[in-house]
Design an enzyme around this catalytic site. Structure first.
Site, PDB file in Angstrom:
ATOM      1  CG  ASN A  50      51.072  65.198  66.370  1.00  0.00           C
ATOM      2  OD1 ASN A  50      51.982  65.081  65.576  1.00  0.00           O
ATOM      3  ND2 ASN A  50      49.852  65.560  66.011  1.00  0.00           N
ATOM      4  CE  LYS A 168      42.927  65.843  65.779  1.00  0.00           C
ATOM      5  NZ  LYS A 168      44.225  65.359  66.234  1.00  0.00           N
ATOM      6  CB  SER A 170      42.690  64.388  61.360  1.00  0.00           C
ATOM      7  OG  SER A 170      42.812  64.671  62.728  1.00  0.00           O
ATOM      8  N   GLY A 193      40.891  68.889  62.792  1.00  0.00           N
ATOM      9  CA  GLY A 193      41.982  68.045  63.234  1.00  0.00           C
ATOM     10  C   GLY A 193      43.318  68.409  62.628  1.00  0.00           C
TER      11      GLY A 193
END
Lengths: 304, 304, 304, 304
Positions: A50, A168, A170, A193
């Protein structure tokens, strides 16, 4: 011996603010962090997916890490996205980020040569970096962007390295998360995630999450963890269900441009993404606004 | 008015030579180019997928482009892989490559934010670069690595830009190639992106190819074009069929490490790939050798 | 010893006509075949993918095979789609089709348990059927529908069976077709599975095609083969390029409902598909009509 | 007005027993059900994916439904897999199953014409069947086998039909399950489709599961539901984590042949799958045994 860093809790992967000419806007960064710092967030991921990390030059990344460190209080963890496609560049950037004060290096899988990013290739990458990184390393599995999906077995094997702190993930495969939690090195830290499955991930043993949604709904994301911890499962569940639609809006549906538009609506600095990411058009912004209102993230009378 | 550059013929996307410590080996580059220059190749792609472009820093790329220019004769085209994920960095690198003497910028699709690399995003990227690039631009579609597959319609629309010269398509969809050839701007140049389908691509109207195999079988690849041009279809076909297995070996099966190992077997400098790409093990090298011998690329008694 | 059947040339996989109530319309079948029989087609595939084979009961299939045989002249090959998911049912239906006069059984890969349809599973299937089938068997690879893609190696291995005549491959991977043609048993017959790549497939050694487009453009499809055979490559290429757009319209774009609508426009009986396939709406029909007109398949003033 | 049927709790999708010649073995069915009936299972899915439904003829299906009804006590729900590719055949089989005493029709998505199984096609299918089915219908989403993945929006829309009781979703996307639970018609029943994510699915609001694992670990699957209901989250979580590896073994890893082999090891009748599914080899059986022992499903000294 120092206890290992804890990645428990909620971490927004913060978008990188660019001004109207496309340059890094460090004042906007400072202003955003000042607001986020008021919430019980455990820290930040700087230059994750992001954060448009593939769109910054190395020199911009260093400038940005330095600025982020200034505005992230020492009580919050500074996780730096330092992955490059090559092992050598990843090591170099990780060392520089560590020198600038990053606490953890969070490393998405290399992916351009995806057919060769098998267990051997990925192990070589992560072990080589973890061996020499001055700060702990977190694995980062992001198949929607990389189309590389690290299998549970590989993550479990990598968890044996003392400098690999956690992962993490996702992908949203809860059976896989459970398998990792059951079989990885004790103390290996698993983070959801995506906010779409935060609560069920906590239920199977995740200790928090790196969540795009935490940029725009930091309190709600922290509340899910807190409710879960206090055994208030039904409240946690209700809040979770309410957060799915806005989470989808700022991830799968509208991506980084959607997340930036949502920040703008909420009084943060969102600003434009870098090309070839394109800003939302007006119709998309209207849809986004009504999703945020529907979820109680944006007041019905605000944001117009 | 200057006639447009011709991309007709065969272009090897040359692997980037690294020495034992992983540094750029420009002497090996010179030696390899000296050998390749003896063949009727139309030019070279420098820093394409087979050139491990994601593994070089910007400064290494510039050094490498400069060295390549020195050893590519003016009679051969120097196509430089200058794509970055962001439009801005792509433009900057393209201008620098042009200043160093590159003839064409060949631009693979950005791919990290793949769900947003739709027609709008990719058009914005290519048109922005083409508008300001001092040298002509070639599209480059490589779905096996990017998982982004530019549709025929988009390529046809982009072909209208006067600074977009053509496309290299590695997807192997001959109906799509045919659709582009039929409907793109007259003069738009279509190149096969893999030697596995060079001859049938010529049959539908491609004018050449950018072919990993051309690094290790330059004469054979040029011969396929030549036989085709002279209407010797049956000979072209036979040679094409013989080249499929070695092509698969140095692309889908063993990738860049396979291509480098094959160069080593053939007296070129291959050398090690950069991590996380891993060199072939001995069993893989044996398989590769026997495929090359079987195709007549390597003498049966050589290479041991 | 009888020479092997030849599958050279063009075979339309004919759509199955249903009346307004959804029942088999055998009169429409007869009328359609009467028209198609005037063209130099080599035969027909009855109950292939375009024949909606998964939507017929076994008893309907037998009725339909019987009717088809009546209207297919002995000079044309009757290829019957007799694949079922289980080996046992496939054998049973193949024997019945043979008894009703089918010349070849064309067998799409089983696909429901796709993760187990590996080389071992598919070999067991095809070899078991080929061992006992009274008529020769053709492999049929259709990854767009099955998401099972038989690799070249498997097809080459299966080609050794004396009762396996050839393969129809709809995947469009020309390198794979070439590999099969080079390494399969001499005499193994390879058919293109889509008109989008008929001419390049002929160039690499295919001997014909089973083509949805041949239902609506039988002469043009036959002409491509004929031009190719007479060495008129440029004419073959031009016709090929003209046929790509209409082929896409009646396959990937609008599917079986599109093919049936096109038949209706051209004076054949198309009629409704069976649910859950839905007929084209008016806007889709208009698009289809203009594609057919643009390709010269439908007269500009007709079909309104 | 009769209250709606409840699908709460655990349902094994029972494998269909075949004897050594491949014929239906109804005695083995009776013996297996007699054992399963001792557990607090809520009922059975007969002829789901694990029941090899694509491998039975229609007449076998009817014989089998009739036999199953005899041995399923009225206190347990009999869910019959009656989906065919066509709407018409699905309706016919559903009516016959209802006449034979099935309580619910559980309908996997049609999938052969997958590019056309969009919201319009699937709505037409499910609404047409639900309109006329004498028994309630459950949706069944199984993307691993069908490569069709019904989106949340479509399931939410279909939930408005009064004869569509709920959905079994095997995709494992917890955010999607949550979205359905939040937005579907109140009372719409959501079942987990795999034991790998049963506990987290309960946490977001699923009311049970149709679980291959429930065939070989019925008590453990029921215990997860029971522990969850009593708020014993930590115990539920531990049991869930222990069940992931055996669940993977009898689903993604070894499929239906693995599930049948596991039944054999545990004193049920497993027997051979139908071709082209192939039975496990000895090495695979050894792996399976050790996974079952490791999970406490099989005693360490048993099964040799």
């Amino acid at each position: 011996m120092k206890p290992p860093l804890s990645m428990a809790g909620i971490f927004p992967p913060i978008p990188t603010p660019f001004d109207a000419t496309g340059e890094l806007d460090l004042k906007a960064l400072a202003a955003n962090l000042e607001k986020w710092n008021r919430y019980p967030l455990s820290g930040y991921v700087v230059l994750g997916t992001n954060g448009e990390f593939p769109y910054l030059t190395e020199s911009e990344k260093l400038t940005y890490f330095e600025a982020a460190r200034k505005h992230i209080p020492p009580t919050k963890l500074f996780m730096a996205g330092t992955a490059c496609e090559s092992t050598h560049s990843t090591i170099a950037l990780t060392k520089k980020a560590a020198a600038l004060g990053a606490d953890v290096a969070i490393l998405v899988t290399p992916s351009y040569y995806k057919s060769r990013m098998d267990a051997a290739g990925l192990s070589h990458y992560y072990l080589s970096v973890a061996d020499v990184s001055p700060i702990p390393v977190s694995l980062y599995n992001m198949p929607a962007n990389t189309t590389v999906d690290m299998p549970a077995d590989l993550i479990i094997a990598l968890s044996q390295h003392p400098n690999i702190l956690g992962v993490k993930d996702s992908g949203g495969n809860l059976a896989k998360l459970g398998e990792i939690i059951r079989s990885a090195r004790p103390g290996f830290q698993v983070l959801a995630g995506s906010a779409g499955f935060l609560y069920p991930a906590l239920c199977v043993g995740a200790i928090g999450g790196v969540l795009a949604l935490a940029n725009i709904a930091p309190q709600q994301c922290c509340d899910i963890v807190s409710l879960f911890k206090h055994g208030k499962h039904e409240d946690a569940r209700e809040l979770q269900l309410r957060m799915i639609a806005p989470n989808t809006a700022v991830t799968a549906r509208f991506g980084v441009p959607g997340l930036k538009a949502a920040l703008d609506l909420l009084g943060y600095y969102g600003g434009p993404p870098r090309s070839p990411l394109l800003p939302l058009n007006d119709a998309q912004k209207d849809t986004l606004r009504s999703v945020l209102v529907g979820a109680g993230i944006l007041g019905a009378g605000i944001g117009g």
